[in-house]
Design a protein around this motif. Structure first.
Motif, PDB file in Angstrom:
ATOM      1  N   ALA A  23       0.817  -1.221   0.000  1.00 29.32           N
ATOM      2  CA  ALA A  23       0.000   0.000   0.000  1.00 29.32           C
ATOM      3  C   ALA A  23       0.847   1.266   0.000  1.00 29.32           C
ATOM      4  O   ALA A  23       0.385   2.324   0.427  1.00 29.32           O
ATOM      5  N   GLU A  24       2.078   1.191  -0.483  1.00 28.44           N
ATOM      6  CA  GLU A  24       2.943   2.364  -0.528  1.00 28.44           C
ATOM      7  C   GLU A  24       2.644   3.191  -1.781  1.00 28.44           C
ATOM      8  O   GLU A  24       2.042   2.708  -2.734  1.00 28.44           O
ATOM      9  N   VAL A  25       3.081   4.435  -1.747  1.00 28.54           N
ATOM     10  CA  VAL A  25       2.904   5.362  -2.865  1.00 28.54           C
ATOM     11  C   VAL A  25       4.281   5.894  -3.237  1.00 28.54           C
ATOM     12  O   VAL A  25       4.997   6.445  -2.392  1.00 28.54           O
ATOM     13  N   LEU A  26       4.663   5.742  -4.496  1.00 31.81           N
ATOM     14  CA  LEU A  26       5.928   6.243  -5.020  1.00 31.81           C
ATOM     15  C   LEU A  26       5.639   7.289  -6.085  1.00 31.81           C
ATOM     16  O   LEU A  26       4.725   7.117  -6.903  1.00 31.81           O
ATOM     17  N   GLY A  27       6.410   8.361  -6.069  1.00 37.07           N
ATOM     18  CA  GLY A  27       6.170   9.442  -7.016  1.00 37.07           C
ATOM     19  C   GLY A  27       7.456  10.109  -7.463  1.00 37.07           C
ATOM     20  O   GLY A  27       8.455  10.130  -6.735  1.00 37.07           O
ATOM     21  N   VAL A  28       7.418  10.661  -8.668  1.00 36.95           N
ATOM     22  CA  VAL A  28       8.540  11.397  -9.249  1.00 36.95           C
ATOM     23  C   VAL A  28       7.987  12.690  -9.816  1.00 36.95           C
ATOM     24  O   VAL A  28       6.983  12.681 -10.550  1.00 36.95           O
ATOM     25  N   GLU A  29       8.627  13.810  -9.485  1.00 41.30           N
ATOM     26  CA  GLU A  29       8.255  15.118 -10.008  1.00 41.30           C
ATOM     27  C   GLU A  29       9.471  15.754 -10.664  1.00 41.30           C
ATOM     28  O   GLU A  29      10.562  15.755 -10.086  1.00 41.30           O
ATOM     29  N   MET A  30       9.281  16.300 -11.842  1.00 45.46           N
ATOM     30  CA  MET A  30      10.347  16.972 -12.581  1.00 45.46           C
ATOM     31  C   MET A  30       9.828  18.305 -13.110  1.00 45.46           C
ATOM     32  O   MET A  30       8.672  18.397 -13.525  1.00 45.46           O
ATOM     33  N   GLU A  31      10.687  19.295 -13.071  1.00 45.75           N
ATOM     34  CA  GLU A  31      10.326  20.643 -13.532  1.00 45.75           C
ATOM     35  C   GLU A  31      11.539  21.287 -14.178  1.00 45.75           C
ATOM     36  O   GLU A  31      12.662  21.194 -13.659  1.00 45.75           O
ATOM     37  N   ALA A  32      11.330  21.920 -15.308  1.00 44.82           N
ATOM     38  CA  ALA A  32      12.397  22.595 -16.046  1.00 44.82           C
ATOM     39  C   ALA A  32      11.928  23.979 -16.439  1.00 44.82           C
ATOM     40  O   ALA A  32      10.814  24.136 -16.964  1.00 44.82           O
ATOM     41  N   GLY A  33      12.760  24.996 -16.175  1.00 44.03           N
ATOM     42  CA  GLY A  33      12.439  26.381 -16.487  1.00 44.03           C
ATOM     43  C   GLY A  33      13.234  26.901 -17.655  1.00 44.03           C
ATOM     44  O   GLY A  33      14.266  26.329 -18.054  1.00 44.03           O
ATOM     45  N   GLN A  34      12.799  28.004 -18.200  1.00 41.63           N
ATOM     46  CA  GLN A  34      13.453  28.576 -19.369  1.00 41.63           C
ATOM     47  C   GLN A  34      14.736  29.318 -19.027  1.00 41.63           C
ATOM     48  O   GLN A  34      15.523  29.626 -19.920  1.00 41.63           O
ATOM     49  N   HIS A  35      14.975  29.628 -17.736  1.00 45.81           N
ATOM     50  CA  HIS A  35      16.202  30.301 -17.309  1.00 45.81           C
ATOM     51  C   HIS A  35      17.098  29.352 -16.519  1.00 45.81           C
ATOM     52  O   HIS A  35      17.708  29.747 -15.527  1.00 45.81           O
ATOM     53  N   LYS A  36      17.147  28.085 -16.932  1.00 42.93           N
ATOM     54  CA  LYS A  36      18.025  27.065 -16.359  1.00 42.93           C
ATOM     55  C   LYS A  36      17.661  26.691 -14.941  1.00 42.93           C
ATOM     56  O   LYS A  36      18.483  26.103 -14.213  1.00 42.93           O
ATOM     57  N   SER A  37      16.454  26.977 -14.503  1.00 47.39           N
ATOM     58  CA  SER A  37      15.977  26.484 -13.219  1.00 47.39           C
ATOM     59  C   SER A  37      15.322  25.117 -13.420  1.00 47.39           C
ATOM     60  O   SER A  37      14.554  24.931 -14.364  1.00 47.39           O
ATOM     61  N   ASN A  38      15.623  24.183 -12.542  1.00 46.66           N
ATOM     62  CA  ASN A  38      15.044  22.854 -12.658  1.00 46.66           C
ATOM     63  C   ASN A  38      14.911  22.236 -11.274  1.00 46.66           C
ATOM     64  O   ASN A  38      15.621  22.615 -10.333  1.00 46.66           O
ATOM     65  N   THR A  39      14.015  21.261 -11.175  1.00 48.77           N
ATOM     66  CA  THR A  39      13.733  20.571  -9.917  1.00 48.77           C
ATOM     67  C   THR A  39      13.492  19.099 -10.209  1.00 48.77           C
ATOM     68  O   THR A  39      12.796  18.751 -11.174  1.00 48.77           O
TER      69      THR A  39
END
Length: 348
Positions: free
Chosen positions: A142-158
């Motif tokens: 019953a675990e929950v696994l997640g991946v989030e990715m974010e990329a910005g136009q001024h070289k910011s990313n997460t």
């Protein structure tokens, strides 16, 4: 107890099979618990929610335990439905003067892919595109696994990876762990970039709507780097933070809510208390080891400008120019370095 759905548990209506004349006060013990339909989920997840059946002594207590277990299984969000049925035990139909019964639980599982989304948004004048994938019950616990990715136009990313285990051990406890890597670009407004690596583990017990409230304890360790800082145009507030810094913190939070609605409340109150003990250390770096801005600028100038110990390449061989350069060494290091670079042939 014929059927008990997850979405809406029925009222107290006991209709056990092959037990005519049974009432909620009919003495009965649970002999065996049978789980059906759990192909991806371990049976221990369902059996942990039905521990109260061990102490049930009549049909009314068995019905109450099954109704509570149905609500807990619904909170896991891994089942579409669950049916609870009580039947007379086939073997050893009685234990002394008390009859025995079997509880049969039939579940219908959901698909493992919970969320797959993408979107575009703007934050502080920077456009970004994000994507998220969330999978539930991947290992059958019953675990929950997640991946989030974010990329910005001024070289910011997460990039963020997290895992959550609800109702750990069949109790009202939740475990959460995540790792995160971020790059924030502030070149347009503050002329620096920030890189961060963070890892955290938390455990929460209780619920904010319950009388005891919710207690959460978390530990976080992070590493931050402020880089791409222009030396000559940045302020001292930015220069003092340049380099690497580490943070280790332990936090406890308590929340208690009496709101009528979690999203759009009209009455009630919310209380949240947070206590954090942190130890932030600034790692050794030659650019931030100076105690004052003046000494820092002097050391930065000595690193970026030509060395004062060696004469310029185009220095004249006349004696009076040599003596003038020797006399300039006794002046301020920053002033002599700047003057020699600006006008090497006219040293004061």
């Amino acid at each position: 107890l014929r059927s008990c759905r997850l979405a809406r548990p029925p009222p107290l209506r006991l209709r056990p099979r092959r037990m005519p004349g049974a009432t909620p006060d009919t003495p009965c013990r649970v002999h065996r618990l049978v789980v059906r339909g759990a192909e991806q989920t371990h049976e221990s997840v369902i059996r942990n929610e039905l521990r109260a059946l061990r102490t049930a002594s009549n049909l009314g207590e068995i019905h109450a335990a099954c109704a509570v277990a149905a609500a807990h299984l619904e909170s896991l969000q891994i089942f579409e439905a669950a049916d609870f049925a009580v039947d007379r035990a086939r073997a050893d139909g009685s234990q002394g003067d008390m009859p025995l019964a079997d509880v049969v639980v039939t579940v219908s599982e959901r698909q493992r892919l919970a969320t797959a989304s993408t979107g575009v948004h703007s934050t502080a004048g920077e456009g970004s595109m994000d994507a998220e994938v969330r999978v539930r019950n991947l290992f059958g616990r019953a675990e929950v696994l997640g991946v989030e990715m974010e990329a910005g136009q001024h070289k910011s990313n997460t990039f963020r990876l997290y895992a959550t285990k609800p109702r750990w051990g069949g109790a009202d406890a939740r475990l959460h762990a995540e790792v995160c890597k971020t790059v924030l670009s502030h070149q347009r407004k503050s002329s620096y970039s920030e890189k961060g690596h963070t890892a955290s583990v938390s455990a929460a017990v209780g619920h904010a709507a319950l009388p005891g409230g919710c207690h959460e304890v978390s530990y976080e360790a992070g590493l931050r780097e402020v880089c791409h800082v222009p030396v000559r145009t940045s302020s001292w507030a930015v220069l003092s933070q340049r380099g690497l810094s580490a943070k280790s913190s332990l936090k406890h939070s308590f929340s208690r809510a009496s709101l009528d609605d979690a999203i759009l409340p009209t009455r009630g109150a919310l209380l949240r208390l947070t206590t954090e003990v942190a130890n932030e250390e600034l790692m050794s770096c030659s650019l931030i080891s100076c105690a004052s801005p003046r000494r820092w600028l002097a050391s930065a100038a000595s690193e970026t400008l030509p060395s004062r110990s060696t004469p310029p390449k185009r220095a004249s061989t006349r004696p009076w120019r040599r003596s003038a350069c020797r006399s300039s060494r006794s002046a301020s290091p920053l002033r002599s370095a700047c003057s020699c670079r600006a006008a090497p042939r006219r040293c004061p």
